[in-house]
Design an enzyme around this catalytic site. Structure first.
Site, PDB file in Angstrom:
ATOM      1  N   SER A  90       0.812  -1.223   0.000  1.00 49.69           N
ATOM      2  CA  SER A  90       0.000   0.000   0.000  1.00 49.69           C
ATOM      3  C   SER A  90       0.843   1.269   0.000  1.00 49.69           C
ATOM      4  O   SER A  90       0.336   2.358   0.256  1.00 49.69           O
ATOM      5  CB  SER A  90      -0.961  -0.002   1.192  1.00 49.69           C
ATOM      6  OG  SER A  90      -0.265  -0.330   2.365  1.00 49.69           O
ATOM      7  N   THR A 192       0.632   1.929   4.671  1.00 44.56           N
ATOM      8  CA  THR A 192       0.533   3.330   4.247  1.00 44.56           C
ATOM      9  C   THR A 192       1.005   4.178   5.415  1.00 44.56           C
ATOM     10  O   THR A 192       0.487   4.062   6.517  1.00 44.56           O
ATOM     11  CB  THR A 192      -0.920   3.706   3.914  1.00 44.56           C
ATOM     12  OG1 THR A 192      -1.265   3.108   2.679  1.00 44.56           O
ATOM     13  CG2 THR A 192      -1.099   5.211   3.794  1.00 44.56           C
ATOM     14  N   THR A 210       1.572   6.940   0.127  1.00 47.79           N
ATOM     15  CA  THR A 210       0.691   5.796  -0.135  1.00 47.79           C
ATOM     16  C   THR A 210       0.591   5.492  -1.627  1.00 47.79           C
ATOM     17  O   THR A 210       0.835   6.368  -2.474  1.00 47.79           O
ATOM     18  CB  THR A 210      -0.731   6.091   0.404  1.00 47.79           C
ATOM     19  OG1 THR A 210      -1.535   4.920   0.300  1.00 47.79           O
ATOM     20  CG2 THR A 210      -1.406   7.209  -0.362  1.00 47.79           C
ATOM     21  N   ARG A 220      -7.744   8.538  -9.746  1.00 42.09           N
ATOM     22  CA  ARG A 220      -8.201   8.792  -8.374  1.00 42.09           C
ATOM     23  C   ARG A 220      -7.046   9.267  -7.483  1.00 42.09           C
ATOM     24  O   ARG A 220      -5.953   8.730  -7.502  1.00 42.09           O
ATOM     25  CB  ARG A 220      -8.801   7.508  -7.796  1.00 42.09           C
ATOM     26  CG  ARG A 220      -9.382   7.654  -6.384  1.00 42.09           C
ATOM     27  CD  ARG A 220      -8.419   7.229  -5.314  1.00 42.09           C
ATOM     28  NE  ARG A 220      -9.049   7.215  -3.994  1.00 42.09           N
ATOM     29  CZ  ARG A 220      -8.379   7.055  -2.858  1.00 42.09           C
ATOM     30  NH1 ARG A 220      -7.075   6.912  -2.881  1.00 42.09           N
ATOM     31  NH2 ARG A 220      -8.997   7.050  -1.716  1.00 42.09           N
ATOM     32  N   THR A 243      -5.148   7.573   7.849  1.00 40.10           N
ATOM     33  CA  THR A 243      -5.093   6.420   6.955  1.00 40.10           C
ATOM     34  C   THR A 243      -6.516   5.864   6.818  1.00 40.10           C
ATOM     35  O   THR A 243      -7.384   6.182   7.620  1.00 40.10           O
ATOM     36  CB  THR A 243      -4.127   5.342   7.495  1.00 40.10           C
ATOM     37  OG1 THR A 243      -4.080   4.241   6.584  1.00 40.10           O
ATOM     38  CG2 THR A 243      -4.541   4.824   8.858  1.00 40.10           C
ATOM     39  N   GLY A 244      -6.721   5.058   5.796  1.00 36.09           N
ATOM     40  CA  GLY A 244      -8.045   4.491   5.594  1.00 36.09           C
ATOM     41  C   GLY A 244      -8.714   5.074   4.358  1.00 36.09           C
ATOM     42  O   GLY A 244      -8.034   5.558   3.451  1.00 36.09           O
TER      43      GLY A 244
HETATM   44  N1  ASP Z   1      -5.803   6.965   2.804  1.00 34.85           N
HETATM   45  C1  ASP Z   1      -5.292   6.280   1.649  1.00 34.85           C
HETATM   46  C2  ASP Z   1      -6.111   6.672   0.448  1.00 34.85           C
HETATM   47  O1  ASP Z   1      -7.310   6.821   0.540  1.00 34.85           O
HETATM   48  C3  ASP Z   1      -5.260   4.813   1.739  1.00 34.85           C
HETATM   49  C4  ASP Z   1      -4.918   4.192   3.051  1.00 34.85           C
HETATM   50  O2  ASP Z   1      -4.408   4.825   3.940  1.00 34.85           O
HETATM   51  O3  ASP Z   1      -5.233   3.014   3.194  1.00 34.85           O
HETATM   52  O4  ASP Z   1      -5.555   6.771  -0.611  1.00 34.85           O
END
Ligand code: ASP
Length: 332
Positions: A90, A192, A210, A220, A243-244
């Site tokens: 990631s 990430t 990331t 995107r 994150t997320g």
């Molecule tokens: N926040 C990151 C994104 O949406 C991905 C992640 O942290 O898992 O690109």
């Protein structure tokens, strides 16, 4: 630091304006104030805090800080460790591609002066965090995207490289059979990186890097490289990073929100919890996605909170480099 701001900061400690007043009466030089702030806060620096279980990254950052280097150097070098780690899917090399099979990277960096640089949707360069720093330091801009970011990186000496490893290619080919885009709650082996660090001067910087969500649409861009969403630093208050599911962080400008809540007197933990609450309140669907935040204030206090279980953070403080489970919202 401006005098008014300093007094506000001092009052954050609960020590109050009386301390600020003695400073006003004494020497107003920035360095003296910094020294005094450190002694008031009794911050045991350096401190490194990062999302997920990334002990090699925090170790690297800590070593840089122990050598007396600045927080921004530590952030860059710490993030680079995971970007180069091909096993991490990631971030950086080996990151999972978008639905067309292209690995596209997002990263940003922010220093103690409030300067910021980012690259978004960049391909073929292993270290977006370093390119983001170059954008911050060597260009009149703050964000470079796509081909332009890649061209800039090459022009300042970065090599082009194929970022799609065999393992990630295989995962993508398996995904293509159903081609079902559904962000999975990132609970395992996540790397990430959002990283925050305080150096021996008490200055704070941060970075976030990331490859974004696996199998996203071409083009995107998530929260990670966007100032205020994936990362925000205010050297008078502290910093936060996320994150997320980036779309949800973007819609609530999560990291900026956390820093502003800390400015209003909330602890990093309280601020992270409120930022998650904002997302949950707006989304009946929150059970289907993960967001996690970490925060660090100038007193060296930390916070971490996520929607779901299994978010973790790595803290290197007082000679201990340890991964901790985050508190979380959804207990059902
Ligand atoms: N926040 C990151 C994104 O949406 C991905 C992640 O942290 O898992 O690109």
């Amino acid at each position: 630091m401006k005098r008014r701001k300093f007094i506000q900061n001092a009052s954050l400690t609960g020590i109050g304006v009386a301390v600020g007043t003695s400073i006003v009466a004494g020497n107003s030089k920035v360095e003296k104030e910094k020294e005094l702030v450190s002694s008031i806060f009794k911050v045991n620096t350096p401190i490194v805090l990062a999302t997920w279980n990334v002990p090699e990254s925090t170790q690297k950052a800590w070593e840089i800080l122990e050598n007396g280097k600045s927080a921004i150097d530590a952030i860059e070098q710490g993030c680079m460790v995971e970007e180069a780690n091909e096993k991490g899917q990631s971030v950086g090399k080996g990151g999972l591609p978008d639905r067309d099979g292209n690995v596209t990277l997002d990263a940003c960096i922010m220093n103690e002066e409030g300067n910021y640089g980012a690259v978004v949707y960049m391909q073929n360069i292993v270290h977006p965090i370093s390119v983001a720093r170059k954008v911050m330091e060597d260009t009149p801009h703050v964000i470079l995207a796509g081909k332009g970011a890649e061209q800039f990186a090459v022009s300042v000496g970065f090599d082009r490289e194929n970022l799609l490893t065999e393992a990630s290619k295989k995962a993508w080919e398996e995904w293509k059979i159903k081609s079902d885009y559904k962000p999975i709650i990132n609970i395992e082996n996540h790397d990430t990186i959002g990283m925050l660090a305080i150096d021996k001067n008490g200055d704070i910087s941060g970075g976030c890097t990331t490859s974004g969500l696996a199998y996203k649409m071409a083009g995107r861009v998530g929260d990670s490289p966007i100032i205020g969403s994936g990362l925000f630093i205010d050297n008078e208050i502290g910093g936060a990073t996320a994150t997320g599911l980036g779309e949800e962080v973007l819609k609530t400008v999560g990291s900026f929100l956390i820093v502003e809540l800390m400015r209003q007197g909330k602890s990093p933990q309280e601020a992270c919890e409120e930022a998650i609450q904002r997302i949950v309140d707006k989304n009946s669907d929150f059970k289907n996605f993960q967001v996690g935040y970490i925060a660090l204030n100038k007193k060296g206090e930390i916070g971490a909170y996520s929607i779901h279980e299994h978010f973790s953070y790595t803290l290197y403080k007082e000679n201990e480099n340890k991964n901790y489970k985050s508190e979380f919202y959804n207990k059902s």
